[in-house]
Every structure is written in structure tokens, then in C-alpha cells.
Design a protein around this motif. Structure first.
Motif, PDB file in Angstrom:
ATOM      1  N   GLY A 188      -1.825  -4.176   8.638  1.00 50.43           N
ATOM      2  CA  GLY A 188      -1.334  -3.445   7.473  1.00 50.43           C
ATOM      3  C   GLY A 188      -1.298  -1.947   7.697  1.00 50.43           C
ATOM      4  O   GLY A 188      -0.334  -1.269   7.301  1.00 50.43           O
ATOM      5  N   MET A 189      -2.336  -1.387   8.370  1.00 51.02           N
ATOM      6  CA  MET A 189      -2.371   0.053   8.615  1.00 51.02           C
ATOM      7  C   MET A 189      -1.264   0.485   9.582  1.00 51.02           C
ATOM      8  O   MET A 189      -0.685   1.563   9.434  1.00 51.02           O
ATOM      9  N   LEU A 190      -0.975  -0.350  10.570  1.00 56.41           N
ATOM     10  CA  LEU A 190       0.132  -0.040  11.483  1.00 56.41           C
ATOM     11  C   LEU A 190       1.469  -0.040  10.736  1.00 56.41           C
ATOM     12  O   LEU A 190       2.347   0.785  11.014  1.00 56.41           O
ATOM     13  N   LEU A 221       0.827  -1.203   0.000  1.00 60.21           N
ATOM     14  CA  LEU A 221       0.000   0.000   0.000  1.00 60.21           C
ATOM     15  C   LEU A 221       0.860   1.251   0.000  1.00 60.21           C
ATOM     16  O   LEU A 221       0.597   2.219  -0.732  1.00 60.21           O
ATOM     17  N   PHE A 222       1.901   1.254   0.819  1.00 57.38           N
ATOM     18  CA  PHE A 222       2.776   2.417   0.889  1.00 57.38           C
ATOM     19  C   PHE A 222       3.481   2.645  -0.442  1.00 57.38           C
ATOM     20  O   PHE A 222       3.585   3.781  -0.921  1.00 57.38           O
ATOM     21  N   PRO A 265       3.081  -6.449  13.542  1.00 62.44           N
ATOM     22  CA  PRO A 265       2.349  -7.646  13.991  1.00 62.44           C
ATOM     23  C   PRO A 265       2.326  -7.792  15.512  1.00 62.44           C
ATOM     24  O   PRO A 265       1.319  -8.242  16.074  1.00 62.44           O
ATOM     25  N   VAL A 266       3.417  -7.432  16.166  1.00 63.17           N
ATOM     26  CA  VAL A 266       3.453  -7.528  17.636  1.00 63.17           C
ATOM     27  C   VAL A 266       2.413  -6.606  18.253  1.00 63.17           C
ATOM     28  O   VAL A 266       1.645  -6.999  19.152  1.00 63.17           O
ATOM     29  N   LEU A 267       2.355  -5.368  17.776  1.00 58.58           N
ATOM     30  CA  LEU A 267       1.376  -4.415  18.284  1.00 58.58           C
ATOM     31  C   LEU A 267      -0.048  -4.856  17.956  1.00 58.58           C
ATOM     32  O   LEU A 267      -0.962  -4.697  18.776  1.00 58.58           O
ATOM     33  N   SER A 268      -0.247  -5.440  16.776  1.00 53.82           N
ATOM     34  CA  SER A 268      -1.565  -5.956  16.400  1.00 53.82           C
ATOM     35  C   SER A 268      -2.005  -7.058  17.358  1.00 53.82           C
ATOM     36  O   SER A 268      -3.173  -7.119  17.767  1.00 53.82           O
ATOM     37  N   GLY A 271       3.941   3.141  10.331  1.00 54.46           N
ATOM     38  CA  GLY A 271       5.365   3.072  10.650  1.00 54.46           C
ATOM     39  C   GLY A 271       6.236   3.491   9.483  1.00 54.46           C
ATOM     40  O   GLY A 271       7.265   4.165   9.679  1.00 54.46           O
ATOM     41  N   LEU A 272       5.849   3.147   8.266  1.00 53.26           N
ATOM     42  CA  LEU A 272       6.626   3.531   7.093  1.00 53.26           C
ATOM     43  C   LEU A 272       6.579   5.040   6.860  1.00 53.26           C
ATOM     44  O   LEU A 272       7.571   5.642   6.412  1.00 53.26           O
TER      45      LEU A 272
END
Length: 479
Positions: A465-467, A415-416, A437-440, A471-472
């Protein structure tokens, strides 16, 4: 079925696969392995993709899950349908325009070296665990149905299964798989049809009465509108769209088949036709599930606590030899059609993205590709045996679900890269891909407390994916 009968059925099946491999691998080259020389008939790809998409897990789980959540899975599948259309209209033109072999290779120019390696790595991690899990389930069935009767250890049966996959894919790769998938799809669909026919015969009902009985059953509810329920329509539908975009449109395994079509026009036709058949076949599985529960109730059979066991238990013990043979071939075909394409896709991705081996590579590249293919085969064996050593089904399933978290970073990176042309500090991309993924997982674990009873389901992929995207954006080079 007796062990000898099982042996005859499975042996005949694999001899047929090896014969197809021999036919398709003559004059095969590096390009044949990677994209079948872009010569696959679109209708063949469309039909064969059904077998690869409907894995052994789906083959067993979807009918059994009807008893827990009715036909709610169809909400997710309708989202899948929209996702397939988006792939045909948006992603396929992009891949064909860049003439890609590995769909991740464009990321190096767009974002940087580490972004390419990160997306490819997370794909390989997801695919190794996913393919090993699916083969593990089928290996357990084959172990009980055949190998235990002759005292053959589980490790030997697993090695033999993976060796057979390696044997019919190592020369022509995706060129062979396009053809073997058609055979495996046929067995998979026929298994469902045979089972439905046999149950209807035993229940003494016609096809029209079957549809009517399923429609009036408590198990046929499709739409759920309680927003806190895991089966809530909106989140199932939206999650189905994004899950398809990632696990199909941004997955080397599925896209490698689409990229074997002769042109973009044919690839699009393949995707539209395949997606329509996909919905129909899932409806067959759901209808079969309702019939399995009706038949179990009629004969007074207690449904197993693990509903995944309902279909194999009835097929192998209560519905006659023809259904048992069809089921055995169907589940073997479903598992191996996803495992063989996964093995080829992992080999392609690693060769192109990590070793820079292209279609035009000479003898050295061909030799390296064969070693990579053999290496991933050995890795599948190791992971399956680790699952066996764990010997705890809930832990193994948890590991498989955890692999689903790894698709979130792939979604975020894609997406980015599509919607942002800014340069980023590329070397930090792997860190973002691990943290998202960890935060999710943390948010999902406490979602009921944080969001007033809301439980995450498939839509957790979107959050992941949004996280990653967020981050990016923090890595954008402001200069």
C-alpha cells in the motif's frame, strides 16, 4: 459417514437456503439486491458477518496451525479488533454520508475515471481468486465424501455447487444473504462447539479442566517478541489492523452488508458487536486446535504433514457421526457464506463501477445485472476447474496468496484519496497499481538478505500500500 447420509445432510441444508431465499426475495427490486433496501436489523448483520468472515480456509486452517505457531494468530486478531473499530469510527460515516452502493464509486470524482476502474478491477480480481479457492477446498471435501462414491465427475459437482449459490442469490442478492448468513454462522459455530464437547467427553475432562489443560499446554503461547520471527507481536498486530481496514473496510463484499443497516448508528453497533464476537469465536477455534492435538496424542494418531487435514480427518473418522455431520455442515456453511456474498459483491461492483447501473435502473438494468451475476458464476466455475487442472496444492495456494498482493493497490488508492486532494495524472494509476505488487514481491523475496534476516508476513500488505501511495504522489499534477 456414508455417501447417502452426506447427500441427505447437504440436500436438506440447501433446501433450507432456497426456502429462505424464497421468503426474502418476494417483492425484491434492484435496490434489494444492492443494499437490501437499507432495512436489515443490525444484530442480524452482526451475527451473520461471522460466517462470511470465517471462511472455509479459516475453519480448517486455524485449528491445524496451532501445532505450528501456537496461539500467535491471536496477535493478528487483536489487530483485527482495532481495525474493526477504525472502520466503525472512520469509514462507515464516510460511506453513509455519500450514500454509496459501490464503495469505490467516490474515487471517480476524487481522483478520476481510471482510479475508480483500477480499485474496482483489483477488488474483482482478488475476490474471484479468493472465492474460487475457498470453494475449491470445499468441493474437494464434498467430492471425497459423496460424489466419488457415485462416479460423478469433479466438474459436475462444482457446477452444481455454484448453480445452487446462484439459485438462492440471483433475485434478492444481499437481502437474502443477510438472512442466510445467520443460518450459516449457526452451523459454523455449532460445529466447533460439538467437536469441543465430544473431545472433552472422550478425554474425560470438564470445561474448567479443558481451559486449564489448554492454558498449561506448550501450544497456548500467544505473544512472540523476536523481531525476526514471522510471529513477532508488533508486525502481527499492526498487520492485523491494516489487513482488516483493507479486506473489510475497503472491500465491497463486507461493506455491502454493513450498508444494509437502517442508519449509521445501527451500522456502528453492528460493527462493535460483531468484532467482539469475532474475537471470541477465533478463541474457540484456537482452543479446538489445542484439543485436537491433545486428542491425537492420546489415541496415538500421527499428525498429518499438512496440518490443515487434522480437523477434517479426526472429525470425519474418529469423533462419531454427530461431529461428522456438524463438521460437514460447518465447513459447507463457512465456504458458501463467503462465496455467496462474494458473488453478490462482484456483481454489484461491476454493475455500478463499470456499467453505471444504479439502484434506480429500470428493466434493462435489471436484465444486465442478472447476466452479470450469471457471468461471474460461470467465471467461478472456470477458475475452480483451472485449480483442479493444476492439481498441485502448493501452486494453488501460491495463486491464492498472490491474490493477496492485489489488496495493496486498493489500500494505497484509498489512503491517497482520503489524505490528498491534489489532482493527479489519472491515466497512469493502473501502471502504479501493477508495479507496486511486483516490487513488493521482489522486496519480500530478498528481505532476509536486505534486512538482516527479517521475513515479511501479513505486513507485506502495508509495504504494498505504501509503494502505491508513493507512486501516486509521483503522478500529482504540479500545475
Amino acid at each position: 459417514m456414508s455417501p447417502t447420509q452426506v447427500f441427505v445432510v447437504i440436500t436438506a441444508y440447501f433446501l433450507l437456503l432456497i426456502f429462505i431465499s424464497w421468503l426474502t426475495s418476494r417483492k425484491a427490486d434492484q435496490l434489494s439486491f444492492f443494499n437490501a433496501n437499507k432495512s436489515s436489523p443490525w444484530f442480524l448483520v452482526a451475527y451473520g458477518m461471522l460466517g462470511a468472515t470465517l471462511s472455509g480456509v479459516t475453519f480448517i486452517s486455524v485449528p491445524g496451525e496451532v501445532g505450528n505457531s501456537s496461539f500467535s494468530y491471536l496477535q493478528f486478531v487483536l489487530g483485527n479488533l482495532v481495525g474493526y473499530w477504525l472502520i466503525a469510527l472512520v469509514l462507515l460515516p464516510f460511506y453513509y454520508r455519500l450514500n454509496l452502493i459501490s464503495i469505490y464509486s467516490f474515487l471517480e470524482e476524487r481522483m478520476g475515471f481510471y482510479s475508480l476502474k483500477t480499485a474496482s478491477f483489483f477488488f474483482l480480481l482478488s475476490k474471484v481468486i479468493g472465492a474460487a479457492f475457498r470453494l475449491y477446498l470445499v468441493a474437494l471435501v464434498l467430492q471425497l465424501a459423496f460424489f466419488d462414491a457415485f462416479g460423478i465427475p469433479f466438474a459436475v459437482s462444482v457446477c452444481l455447487s455454484v448453480l445452487l449459490i446462484w439459485l438462492y442469490t440471483y433475485r434478492a442478492g444481499i437481502k437474502t444473504i443477510v438472512w442466510t448468513d445467520t443460518l450459516q454462522t449457526t452451523f459454523l459455530v455449532l460445529a466447533v462447539i460439538f467437536t469441543i464437547y465430544e473431545i472433552s467427553s472422550r478425554l474425560g475432562v470438564s470445561s474448567r479442566e479443558i481451559v486449564q489443560s489448554i492454558h498449561t499446554s506448550d501450544l497456548s503461547q500467544v505473544f512472540f517478541f523476536d523481531w525476526r520471527s514471522p510471529n513477532f507481536f508488533l508486525k502481527q498486530f499492526v498487520a492485523g489492523i491494516f489487513m482488516t481496514l483493507v479486506i473489510n473496510g475497503m472491500d465491497q463484499d463486507i461493506m455491502q452488508k454493513n450498508l444494509t443497516c437502517k442508519s449509521l448508528k445501527e451500522a456502528r453497533k453492528n460493527m462493535f458487536v460483531f468484532s467482539s464476537f469475532f474475537v471470541f469465536v477465533v478463541l474457540l477455534f484456537l482452543g479446538l486446535g489445542a484439543m485436537l492435538y491433545q486428542y491425537a496424542a492420546q489415541i496415538g494418531l500421527a499428525v498429518p504433514d499438512a496440518t490443515d487435514q487434522l480437523y477434517p480427518f479426526l472429525a470425519l473418522n474418529y469423533l462419531g457421526k454427530a461431529v461428522a455431520v456438524a463438521f460437514l455442515l460447518g465447513i459447507t456453511a463457512a465456504a458458501f457464506s463467503s462465496a455467496d456474498s462474494a458473488l453478490t459483491a462482484m456483481t454489484t461492483s461491476f454493475c455500478v463501477d463499470f456499467l453505471s447501473i444504479g439502484a434506480g435502473s429500470k428493466s434493462a438494468g435489471l436484465r444486465y445485472r442478472k447476466w452479470v451475476h450469471l457471468g461471474f458464476s460461470a467465471l467461478l466455475i472456470v477458475v475452480i476447474l483451472i485449480f483442479r487442472m493444476i492439481n498441485n496444492e502448493s501452486v494453488v495456494v501460491a495463486v491464492f496468496k498472490a491474490a493477496g498482493y492485489t489488496y495493496g493497490p486498493i489500500l494505497g488508492v484509498f489512503l491517497f484519496s482520503f489524505f490528498n486532494k491534489q489532482k493527479i495524472h489519472d491515466r497512469w494509476v493502473p501502471l502504479v497499481a501493477v508495479l507496486a505488487p511486483v516490487l513488493s514481491f521482489v522486496i519480500s523475496s530478498f528481505s532476509e538478505e536486505i534486512f538482516h534476516g527479517y521475513k515479511f508476513g501479513f505486513e507485506l500488505l502495508i509495504l504494498n500500500g505504501m509503494l502505491t501511495v508513493a507512486g501516486l504522489y509521483l503522478l500529482v499534477n504540479r500545475k
